[in-house]
Design an enzyme around this catalytic site. Structure first.
Site, short mmCIF file in Angstrom:
data_model
loop_
_atom_site.label_atom_id
_atom_site.label_comp_id
_atom_site.label_asym_id
_atom_site.label_seq_id
_atom_site.Cartn_x
_atom_site.Cartn_y
_atom_site.Cartn_z
N ASP A 1 70.69 11.99 58.55
CA ASP A 1 71.51 11.37 57.49
C ASP A 1 71.76 9.92 57.86
OD1 ASP A 1 73.21 11.86 54.97
OD2 ASP A 1 74.60 10.82 56.31
N HIS B 1 80.53 11.41 54.24
CA HIS B 1 80.05 10.01 54.30
C HIS B 1 80.18 9.43 55.69
CE1 HIS B 1 79.65 10.49 50.07
NE2 HIS B 1 80.94 10.55 49.87
N ASP C 1 77.90 14.58 58.07
CA ASP C 1 76.99 15.06 57.03
C ASP C 1 75.73 15.68 57.64
OD1 ASP C 1 78.77 14.22 55.15
OD2 ASP C 1 77.58 12.55 54.39
#
Length: 215
Positions: free
Chosen positions: A22, A183, A188
């Site tokens: 991510d 975020h 994540d």
């Protein structure tokens, strides 16, 4: 370190090592907008032959020279690239990528895999920013990732749960998800890795064999 009693990932996925990735970015354009965070978690087997998240590798990254910083994106992800605390721990892109690539390559070799394949929630977004950073830093030879193949948990979640949003997919899978932590690249990635492993472990070995067969 790989548990010597666990199966090796090189025996699955045509020798690819799934690595959940991510990124947090200062916009949506991989060529112009800053890469601010990246987290990577390789997927391995445990002793029972179940898919589990491996060790996480993570970096806060300073914006590259001339990078565009979209204020709306920064407000959305809650990152101030120039806060003193962040600047003190952030790395430049090249150092961060080389460090993470080195660690992932060690896992790939231990798992007897030929490449890493990026796993992501909307995976091509993450791959696009990763490839742009690789091109800027000249680290193509260090990158363990396949240049275009990905596994996308959006597609897998839609198939498994009828959901495409990460938080809703995790809830459907019984995985705790804290929206206040979302975020953050590391958070994540951890949740995406848990979701990916949950889905794979639910699929029968026969179905996994058909999905990963070399046609």
């Amino acid at each position: 370190m790989t548990d010597s009693t666990a199966p090796l990932m090189g025996q699955r996925f045509r020798g690819f090592l799934p690595v959940v990735v991510d990124v947090e970015t200062a916009g949506f354009n991989a060529q112009t907008d800053a890469l601010l965070e990246i987290a990577c978690i390789p997927i391995v087997y445990n002793e029972q032959g179940e898919f589990v998240p491996g060790q996480a590798f993570h970096a806060h990254i300073n914006p590259f020279e001339g990078a565009h910083l979209d204020r709306r994106s920064l407000d959305f992800i809650g990152i101030d690239p120039f806060s003193p605390l962040r600047v003190a721990m952030a790395e430049d892109e090249k150092s961060a990528l080389k460090r993470i690539f080195k660690s992932l390559t060690e896992v790939r070799r231990a798992q007897q895999c030929t490449h890493a394949v990026l796993v992501g929630h909307n995976a091509h977004f993450d791959l696009g920013f990763l490839q742009a950073a690789v091109a800027r830093t000249g680290t193509k030879n260090q990158s363990p990732f396949h240049s275009f193949s990905v596994f996308d948990t959006v597609t897998l979640s839609a198939l498994m749960f009828g959901q495409t949003v990460l938080a809703k997919s995790c809830i459907q899978a019984g995985i705790e998800f804290d929206g206040k932590e979302a975020h953050s690249a590391l958070y994540d990635t951890q949740k995406t890795a848990e979701l990916f492993c949950y889905i794979l472990n639910k699929l029968s070995p026969h179905l996994l064999d058909s999905l990963t067969a070399d046609h």
